[in-house]
Design a protein around this motif. Structure first.
Motif, PDB file in Angstrom:
ATOM      1  N   UNK A  45       0.828  -1.214   0.000  1.00  0.00           N
ATOM      2  CA  UNK A  45       0.000   0.000   0.000  1.00  0.00           C
ATOM      3  C   UNK A  45       0.857   1.257   0.000  1.00  0.00           C
ATOM      4  N   UNK A  46       1.907   1.271   0.787  1.00  0.00           N
ATOM      5  CA  UNK A  46       2.760   2.460   0.859  1.00  0.00           C
ATOM      6  C   UNK A  46       3.547   2.665  -0.431  1.00  0.00           C
ATOM      7  N   UNK A  47       3.927   1.567  -1.078  1.00  0.00           N
ATOM      8  CA  UNK A  47       4.606   1.692  -2.366  1.00  0.00           C
ATOM      9  C   UNK A  47       3.662   2.269  -3.414  1.00  0.00           C
ATOM     10  N   UNK A  48       2.407   1.816  -3.416  1.00  0.00           N
ATOM     11  CA  UNK A  48       1.417   2.347  -4.355  1.00  0.00           C
ATOM     12  C   UNK A  48       1.156   3.830  -4.094  1.00  0.00           C
ATOM     13  N   UNK A  49       1.058   4.203  -2.827  1.00  0.00           N
ATOM     14  CA  UNK A  49       0.845   5.614  -2.491  1.00  0.00           C
ATOM     15  C   UNK A  49       1.991   6.467  -3.029  1.00  0.00           C
ATOM     16  N   UNK A  50       3.207   5.973  -2.885  1.00  0.00           N
ATOM     17  CA  UNK A  50       4.346   6.711  -3.414  1.00  0.00           C
ATOM     18  C   UNK A  50       4.340   6.795  -4.927  1.00  0.00           C
ATOM     19  N   UNK A  51       3.958   5.711  -5.589  1.00  0.00           N
ATOM     20  CA  UNK A  51       3.896   5.714  -7.045  1.00  0.00           C
ATOM     21  C   UNK A  51       2.865   6.709  -7.561  1.00  0.00           C
ATOM     22  N   UNK A  52       1.674   6.676  -6.972  1.00  0.00           N
ATOM     23  CA  UNK A  52       0.628   7.577  -7.443  1.00  0.00           C
ATOM     24  C   UNK A  52       0.986   9.036  -7.193  1.00  0.00           C
ATOM     25  N   UNK A  53       1.788   9.290  -6.166  1.00  0.00           N
ATOM     26  CA  UNK A  53       2.173  10.672  -5.880  1.00  0.00           C
ATOM     27  C   UNK A  53       3.110  11.244  -6.934  1.00  0.00           C
ATOM     28  N   UNK A  54       3.766  10.361  -7.713  1.00  0.00           N
ATOM     29  CA  UNK A  54       4.678  10.817  -8.774  1.00  0.00           C
ATOM     30  C   UNK A  54       4.149  10.434 -10.151  1.00  0.00           C
ATOM     31  N   UNK A  55       2.859  10.153 -10.238  1.00  0.00           N
ATOM     32  CA  UNK A  55       2.248   9.886 -11.528  1.00  0.00           C
ATOM     33  C   UNK A  55       2.279   8.453 -11.990  1.00  0.00           C
ATOM     34  N   UNK A  56       2.731   7.534 -11.122  1.00  0.00           N
ATOM     35  CA  UNK A  56       2.693   6.113 -11.436  1.00  0.00           C
ATOM     36  C   UNK A  56       3.927   5.559 -12.104  1.00  0.00           C
ATOM     37  N   UNK A  57       4.819   6.411 -12.577  1.00  0.00           N
ATOM     38  CA  UNK A  57       6.029   5.961 -13.268  1.00  0.00           C
ATOM     39  C   UNK A  57       7.160   5.848 -12.259  1.00  0.00           C
ATOM     40  N   UNK A  58       7.582   4.631 -11.976  1.00  0.00           N
ATOM     41  CA  UNK A  58       8.619   4.407 -10.975  1.00  0.00           C
ATOM     42  C   UNK A  58       9.989   4.774 -11.528  1.00  0.00           C
ATOM     43  N   UNK A  59      10.889   5.295 -10.695  1.00  0.00           N
ATOM     44  CA  UNK A  59      12.262   5.512 -11.147  1.00  0.00           C
ATOM     45  C   UNK A  59      12.921   4.184 -11.473  1.00  0.00           C
ATOM     46  N   UNK A  60      13.831   4.179 -12.403  1.00  0.00           N
ATOM     47  CA  UNK A  60      14.473   2.938 -12.842  1.00  0.00           C
ATOM     48  C   UNK A  60      15.992   3.117 -12.852  1.00  0.00           C
ATOM     49  N   UNK A  61      16.667   2.241 -12.124  1.00  0.00           N
ATOM     50  CA  UNK A  61      18.132   2.272 -12.146  1.00  0.00           C
ATOM     51  C   UNK A  61      18.632   1.924 -13.536  1.00  0.00           C
ATOM     52  N   UNK A  62      19.557   2.709 -14.080  1.00  0.00           N
ATOM     53  CA  UNK A  62      20.042   2.439 -15.435  1.00  0.00           C
ATOM     54  C   UNK A  62      20.868   1.166 -15.538  1.00  0.00           C
ATOM     55  N   UNK A  63      21.391   0.676 -14.393  1.00  0.00           N
ATOM     56  CA  UNK A  63      22.219  -0.527 -14.429  1.00  0.00           C
ATOM     57  C   UNK A  63      21.428  -1.802 -14.168  1.00  0.00           C
ATOM     58  N   UNK A  64      20.113  -1.719 -14.127  1.00  0.00           N
ATOM     59  CA  UNK A  64      19.270  -2.897 -13.942  1.00  0.00           C
ATOM     60  C   UNK A  64      18.344  -3.072 -15.135  1.00  0.00           C
TER      61      UNK A  64
END
Length: 327
Positions: free
Chosen positions: A292-311
């Motif tokens: 739930x907390x991960x979803x709340x954080x995602x929706x607060x930034x528009x749903x697009x999660x940051x992505x590490x370039x090395x993964x």
């Protein structure tokens, strides 16, 4: 407590920094300057891979250094050597991947390890992390704390596992749920990792600890139920057995993040012995809270999660999912 956080702007480093600030600690964040550190910290800039990259750390004293480095062990070696006489303890966030494959179910911290060297360039993730461990121990001895984390989930995730599931479920409709439903999974919420690491360092603990939830803390069913509940409650899991997934050529862990079928790799990843960490105060929050907390954080930034370039990018293409489900 005076904390020097090496990194501190993304995922694990950010969670540790925020936990330390909540304790009232004085926090210095050493990073390259690509992302803003949490408010309330003092920022120092440098690139550990560049000549002179540690110059900003030439002066200063700290009670604790926390390092999450996952590249060439020489960066840990050089930093730890530089700080050995000016820092009380050194916590290195490592990984259970340092155990030689295959790790049997219940393996504790005394299990066989991969080869690694503090003087090596980047060889591969397990070897790099083992080299980092050796570098920390060489400089700090018993003052080095090795945090061998399992799968890490939670707010600010930048690897793409839990965010992918949440965004997939949010699209609604039937979705591929890899079974069996009651398959146990092991992971650690990033905030529980942060809390235990700072508690352990403050208590003067050293040596290696497996840091992941107890076996059975969560199941694939509970995990995906939590995703559905967090993201709207209208998606429909279509539970599919491992044989059908394998026959379709769908890759566990990469195309279906978090999930592994039962067998050798599953035991290596999801059946760790964690008695040592539990005995020293590890507490793991419910999977529903993590999701739930991960979803709340995602929706607060528009749903697009940051992505590490090395993964690598995680997740199953819609057309491959539809083909298996017959949609």
């Amino acid at each position: 407590m005076r904390l020097l956080m090496l990194g501190g702007t993304e995922f694990v480093g950010r969670a540790i920094t925020e936990d330390a600030l909540a304790r009232g600690w004085e926090v210095t964040v050493f990073h390259r300057g690509h992302h803003a550190p949490p408010p309330g910290t003092r920022a120092l800039h440098g690139d550990r891979t560049a000549p002179g990259g540690l110059d900003a750390l030439a002066a200063g004293e700290w009670d604790l250094v926390v390092d999450t480095w996952g590249g060439a062990p020489t960066a840990v070696r050089d930093t730890a050597r530089l700080l050995a006489d000016r820092a009380g303890r050194y916590a290195y966030v490592s990984t259970r991947s340092v155990y030689a494959y295959p790790a049997p179910a219940g393996l504790d911290e005394d299990g066989p390890l991969v080869e690694g060297s503090p003087d090596a360039g980047s060889v591969g993730y397990p070897q790099d992390k083992r080299g980092g461990e050796l570098a920390a121990e060489a400089a700090f001895g018993e003052r080095a704390l090795l945090v061998r984390a399992g799968l890490i989930l939670g707010p600010y995730e930048n690897v793409g596992r839990l965010p992918w599931w949440l965004n997939r479920v949010a699209r609604r409709g039937p979705f591929l749920a890899p079974g069996p439903r009651d398959l146990p999974i092991q992971y650690i919420d990033v905030r529980d990792l942060a809390r235990w690491t700072l508690d352990a360092a403050e208590a003067g603990l050293g040596g290696a600890y497996n840091l992941v939830s107890p076996p059975g803390h969560a199941t694939m069913g509970g995990f995906l139920d939590a995703c559905v509940a967090a993201a709207g409650g209208v998606a429909e899991p279509r539970w599919t057995d491992a044989a059908a997934i394998e026959a379709a050529g769908i890759e566990p862990w990469i195309e279906l993040p978090v999930w592994l079928p039962e067998g050798e790799t599953y035991d290596h990843m999801f059946r760790a012995g964690v008695g040592k960490a539990l005995a020293t105060g590890l507490v793991c929050r419910p999977v529903e809270e993590t999701v739930a907390d991960t979803w709340a954080g995602l929706t607060s930034i528009g749903g697009e999660a940051p992505q590490r370039p090395d993964r690598s990018t995680k997740g199953l293409a819609p057309e491959r999912e539809a083909a298996l489900l017959g949609l």
